[in-house]
Design a protein around this motif. Structure first.
Motif: not given
Length: 233
Positions: A95-103, A119-124, A143-144, A192-197
């Motif tokens: 698993w990985a999480v990015a909240v206003m950050s990245g992975f 990913a929330f306000w971030g990217g992976g 989940v983005a 994906a909500l207001w985001g993309g994969v």
């Protein structure tokens, strides 16, 4: 024939490829930097005799090429050994999480049967080009939300995309490409909500280097006067 005559023997394309292989290994191991590698590779493809080839790898920890043993039959090009990359067991990361950050998950790692990321306000970035796989079929659940996740797969891998996007989306461009025999299947799911994969198919660094070498050699072969010069010699 005496040993003194060996350096004057004409080198073949197979001889030059053998030297190029030693140079590639030396580059990968850090024994040569890119500038040295390119200089020696250029000299390799221009070499005409064993005597010109031998100094190119003389300071590298590999067998000398003064009298290389070259097979007279053309061996088939080896394809990817997918069986060696499907290892079973557990993944090195699940698993990985990015909240206003990245992975990032890239390089030599083991993709588990199911990898979950958020990913929330971030990217992976999930890069599978040099990865091993815990199973023949693996799943990435992404989940983005106002963020993005990029999935990178190597050629030969089958991709299936099943994610749902609301004011966002999942990239389906790599779907429908048949996988190679024995290659893993990567299923991309999630939301994906207001985001993309995104899903991209890219070559590994080693493959890019091989193609670059082939183009360099073709360019040298097309230089005017080369055939005539070879004929005179």
């Amino acid at each position: 024939m005496t040993d003194d005559a060996v350096p004057d023997l004409r080198a073949s394309d197979a001889d030059r490829e053998q030297v190029a292989g030693i140079l590639r290994d030396a580059l990968a191991e850090g024994r040569l930097d890119m500038e040295e590698f390119e200089e020696r590779l250029d000299a390799t493809y221009k070499a005409r005799t064993y005597g010109e080839l031998a100094p190119i790898t003389r300071d590298l920890p590999a067998a000398g090429v003064s009298v290389p043993a070259v097979s007279l039959t053309k061996d088939p090009a080896a394809g990817p050994d997918w069986s060696g990359r499907i290892t079973g067991g557990e993944g090195s990361s699940t698993w990985a999480v990015a909240v206003m950050s990245g992975f990032q998950r890239k390089g030599h790692w083991t993709m588990p049967r199911r990898f979950t990321c958020f990913a929330f306000w971030g990217g992976g970035e999930i890069d599978l080009r040099e990865a091993n796989f815990a199973d023949r079929e693996v799943e990435i659940n992404a989940v983005a939300i106002m963020g993005g996740v990029d999935v990178i797969v190597p050629p030969g891998v089958e991709v299936v995309v099943r994610g749902i996007g609301i004011m966002g989306g999942f990239d389906h461009r790599e779907e429908g490409v048949p996988g190679e025999p024995g290659a893993p299947r990567v299923i991309v799911t999630g939301f994906a909500l207001w985001g993309g994969v995104g899903v991209q198919r890219k070559l590994t660094r080693a493959e890019k280097l091989r193609i670059r070498e082939e183009r360099r050699r073709e360019k040298l072969e097309r230089k005017p006067g080369r055939r005539e010069l070879d004929g005179e010699r």
